[in-house]
Write an enzyme that holds these catalytic residues in place. Structure first.
Site, short mmCIF file in Angstrom:
data_model
loop_
_atom_site.label_atom_id
_atom_site.label_comp_id
_atom_site.label_asym_id
_atom_site.label_seq_id
_atom_site.Cartn_x
_atom_site.Cartn_y
_atom_site.Cartn_z
N SER A 78 1.06 -1.02 -0.29
CA SER A 78 -0.33 -0.20 -0.30
C SER A 78 0.96 0.92 -0.14
CB SER A 78 -0.83 0.34 1.14
OG SER A 78 -2.27 0.61 0.89
N ASP A 178 -10.54 -5.34 -5.17
CA ASP A 178 -8.86 -4.07 -3.98
C ASP A 178 -10.74 -3.52 -3.71
OD1 ASP A 178 -7.60 -2.31 -2.08
OD2 ASP A 178 -6.52 -3.15 -3.36
N HIS A 208 -7.98 -5.70 -0.32
CA HIS A 208 -6.26 -5.37 -0.25
C HIS A 208 -5.06 -6.10 0.45
CE1 HIS A 208 -4.09 -1.34 -0.52
NE2 HIS A 208 -4.32 -1.70 0.88
#
Length: 230
Positions: A78, A178, A208
């Site tokens: 991320s 996601d 995610h």
């Protein structure tokens, strides 16, 4: 000796990457590090943490690894992917880079709103406090001080230009389901922007948190094969 420096995401902890770190430790003799970014031990601690703190902290660890180890790989999840990209750009001694569910925008709020249905499904089937979507994004983001959110935005702006200068082999992994970032936009941006050799791995049914997914072992196997390649 080979070292892997794993960087977790914004509002996250090393637990996001623990299954991957454990897998790497089990299947290699590498030095695998999963440090906690400054301010990320408690949400309210983020009030005093800046994006420069995140960079300086990780850069100090990376610099030491580059002195001690023959090869160093960076793995970022991320926002940690953006930070890993920035570090790789400014430390060309890094041999390989892995970007997992990497954020390329500050926040994709339309994507979060579109996936509110997932939250309702989870709430119907389990207690709200156990809902991964609620606890990871909706609730925790509201708990974070506004000045910290601004630091996250600055981290994005600081790191994105670095991606256009990455020449090292890069592994890009993305979940097709996601609920936090736009999978297609993220993949398209990374594939078009990074000039060096790239390998794309898409987990169509994953969300995610790739390293927490039920099919994570397949991701881990492919990532390790990539890191071991000459």
């Amino acid at each position: 000796m080979v070292a892997c420096l794993c960087i977790h995401g914004y509002m996250g902890t090393p637990d996001e990457l623990k299954p991957l770190a454990d897998y790497l430790k089990k299947h290699t003799d590498w030095d695998v590090l999963t440090p906690t970014l400054p301010g990320h031990d408690k949400p309210y601690h983020l009030r005093n943490a800046t994006y420069q703190d995140w960079i300086v902290f990780m850069e100090s660890i990376l610099t030491q690894l580059l002195k001690e180890d023959e090869e160093v790989y960076l793995i970022g999840f991320s926002m940690g992917g953006l930070l890993a990209g920035w570090l790789a750009r400014h430390h060309p001694e890094v041999k390989k880079l892995a970007l997992l569910s990497t954020s390329v925008h500050y926040l994709d709020w339309p994507n979060l709103v579109d996936n509110k249905g997932q939250l309702f499904v989870e709430v119907k089937d389990q207690k709200l406090k156990n809902s991964s979507v609620f606890s990871r994004y909706f609730k925790r983001f509201t708990d974070v001080p506004s000045q910290s959110k601004a630091q996250f935005a600055k981290m994005v702006m600081q790191a994105k230009p670095a991606l256009a200068h990455l020449e090292i082999p890069t592994f890009i992994a993305q979940g097709g389901m996601d609920a936090v970032i736009s999978a297609k936009q993220s993949v398209d941006y990374l594939m078009e922007t990074i000039p060096g050799p790239k390998r794309l791995f898409v987990m169509e049914e994953a969300g995610h948190l790739l390293c927490q997914d039920k099919d994570r072992e397949v991701l881990f196997e492919n990532l390790l094969d990539f890191l071991k390649e000459n």
